[in-house]
Design an enzyme around this catalytic site. Structure first.
Site, PDB file in Angstrom:
ATOM      1  CE1 TYR A 109      -4.221  -1.424  -0.144  1.00 34.71           C
ATOM      2  CE2 TYR A 109      -3.370  -2.900   1.546  1.00 34.71           C
ATOM      3  CZ  TYR A 109      -4.334  -2.579   0.606  1.00 34.71           C
ATOM      4  OH  TYR A 109      -5.411  -3.402   0.421  1.00 34.71           O
ATOM      5  CD  GLU A 202       3.719 -29.185  14.013  1.00 33.47           C
ATOM      6  OE1 GLU A 202       4.317 -30.249  14.235  1.00 33.47           O
ATOM      7  OE2 GLU A 202       2.808 -29.082  13.188  1.00 33.47           O
ATOM      8  CG  ASP A 254       1.320 -32.414  15.131  1.00 35.20           C
ATOM      9  OD1 ASP A 254       1.306 -32.552  16.367  1.00 35.20           O
ATOM     10  OD2 ASP A 254       0.533 -31.662  14.522  1.00 35.20           O
TER      11      ASP A 254
END
Lengths: 368, 368
Positions: A109, A202, A254
């Site tokens: 922007y 995580e 995981d």
């Protein structure tokens, strides 16, 4: 709290800023020199195409090869991206001078005030990476941050260098929800720690569990929530904790192919940041959840999706997955075609993961 | 730092805990009473179906009507969910007793230790909401937190009540990246502030900008990053800042229909939390970005998608969007079919939003 003169942290911070400004000045001077000589100004931008990305076994991370593209103001088709790059360098220079931070979206922007005609944000993001490649410095150094936030907790004293906080110190065990790793923490100096280990995990929920279970005290650890794939600011902090504070880093993810890759990116970087240094910890150790842990600990599992399996085949082609646990665990994932989350340990009680799994894996980590 | 006896904060925290445990005990006692009388134990669970959700004009939030469903251990088809609910109450009781926190996902896995056969996480999430409805207390009260995190910055002193931190105080302007609103901050007592206003803003990048531009000092404000749709812990904090600290709350969002609804949810709640109190600030004011600001400030825009437009038609049916700016701005969005992000103000310079837009809108807010 060194109120007198400049503290060491302030000196380091201003040296870093000065070196970046000098780099920008040098690049800018080349443009002026070209103009003085009556030549069209130009840049060499290192090529970031796949064919120019190689895994460097000595550095133990992805790096760019020697290919570079010329971006010249003489070439009409390059004039647009040439101008955008110059403008971005100008804007980065201002951000660093004014000690203001910005986001990728802000830059898109902000360009409109200067009639810099970025088609869309991906175009401006791409130019930002070009500037990183030209300067061989991460965008964070020129104060452009992503929105994503991860967090850290533990006995680590930092000293801020951002305006208004120069010389102030905070200990990162003071707020038990963890400290956001934003621009202020990223630019702070690491002063002191009693920790002997960094544990990157995580999941935010388990980060909180680790704090509650006093993992920081029991294992003399600094705990970092990577919030999934670790943002670059987090990888930069991990690198500094390893290199400056001499702390080993272990990674808990995981039990799936994405978790394995989260660990690998912390260890040896991602292909799309191959133009950067200071974001990898080659000695970091992935301690789990391994595919083999799923059977060993009889964890509740979820079947893999087609895309999980495709991802395994993809990683098997990556040079980094050709040996050791990296290769072995991918093979087991492919065999069992099931995955397990870190939270799966809650099946055995909320504290099983910190009471049993973590100490066992830290012991194993010593031999990795 | 009241080391002597219990501090006021600790007393409040333990009173809150005691009242929840009493509530659980009462529900549990009913089960035993049924058994003693030789009856099948049963529960009444308030109905959360759409037909039982009404907007209460006096309370200025969504509430549940009187419909409630019987869940009986006598009815074979209800036995499963009856058992799950009882188990969850047992587990919540343990969490509160042991002062341990948990996540929605953790609960799903923890249940497996007890052979509570949740099909998947949505099923266990749903039972958690049932327990909220039975107790009329949010899951955070029984220590079940989502992973999502927002953050806060400003001159606000809090006193922790979590184990190991009892009686410790922190000022939330000490870490300029902001403080995570996690379990510890949510359960802390609000002690003192010099702020006269709370500004909730939707975007993390602009939250950082606000901190850098010292919006906290210039406007005597506490700044909150809602990180999109405000998580319940954030809405609870906003409520407490308003009710306990007597601070007006203003909300800044992207200029689109989702931004308008983010503001409305802070103000009057969401239909799926209609069974809860303490999560709404009916006096909160949405100060922008309004659809009318898009033209007024000549902001760069993005065209609306089909789903944006569909969302506007949906909200136009909601009783809360029948008057005032809520109605008017929806109509303008529908007319211009374009939207603008908060970052769009960067077109006029990075500090335009804090230097120009914010003071103008705070002035307008007084008349809302």
């Amino acid at each position: 709290m060194s109120k007198s003169a400049k503290s060491k942290a302030e000196k380091i911070a201003s040296a870093k800023r000065d070196s970046l400004l000098e780099l920008l000045r040098t690049e800018g001077a080349k443009i002026y020199a070209d103009l003085d000589k009556g030549q069209f100004p130009q840049f060499y931008v290192p090529s970031r195409s796949v064919s120019n990305i190689v895994y460097d076994k000595k550095l133990r991370q992805y790096i760019l090869g020697k290919a570079a593209g010329l971006r010249s103001s003489r070439n009409m088709s390059q004039l647009r991206s040439f101008t955008q790059l110059i403008w971005l360098a100008f804007f980065a220079n201002r951000l660093v001078h004014e000690k203001k931070s910005s986001t990728l979206r802000d830059i898109y922007y902000s360009s409109q005030a200067f009639a810099i005609d970025f088609e869309d944000q991906p175009e401006s993001d791409n130019i930002i990476v070009d500037l990183e490649a030209v300067l061989a410095r991460p965008r964070e150094d020129f104060h452009i941050f992503p929105e994503e936030r991860s967090s850290v907790f533990g006995d680590l004293t930092i000293e801020y260098t951002v305006p208004g906080y120069e010389g102030r110190r905070t200990n990162l065990s003071d707020h038990p929800d963890g400290y956001l790793i934003g621009p202020s923490l990223s630019s702070a100096e690491l002063v002191d720690t009693s920790a002997e280990l960094v544990i990157a995990i995580e999941k935010g929920g388990l980060f909180t569990r680790f704090v509650e279970e006093k993992v920081d005290k029991k294992f003399k650890a600094i705990i970092i929530d990577t919030a999934g794939q670790a943002p670059r600011s987090t990888r930069y902090l991990l690198k500094r904790l390893h290199d400056q504070m001499k702390l080993p880093v272990v990674i808990l993810t995981d039990g799936d192919v994405y978790g394995e890759h989260i660990a690998m990116v912390i260890k040896s970087g991602s292909a799309n940041a191959a133009h950067l240094r200071d974001l990898t910890v080659p000695d970091a150790k992935w301690v789990g959840v391994w595919a083999s842990d799923i059977e060993k600990y009889k964890l509740p599992t979820i079947p893999m999706t087609e895309s999980d399996i495709k991802r395994i085949y993809d990683l098997q082609k990556d040079p980094r997955y050709q040996e050791g646990i990296w290769k072995k665990e991918l093979e087991i994932f492919l065999k069992i075609k099931r995955k397990a989350e870190l939270e799966a340990f809650s099946k055995y009680g909320l504290t099983n993961i910190t009471d049993k799994y973590l100490p066992e894996k830290l012991e194993i980590a010593k031999s990795l």
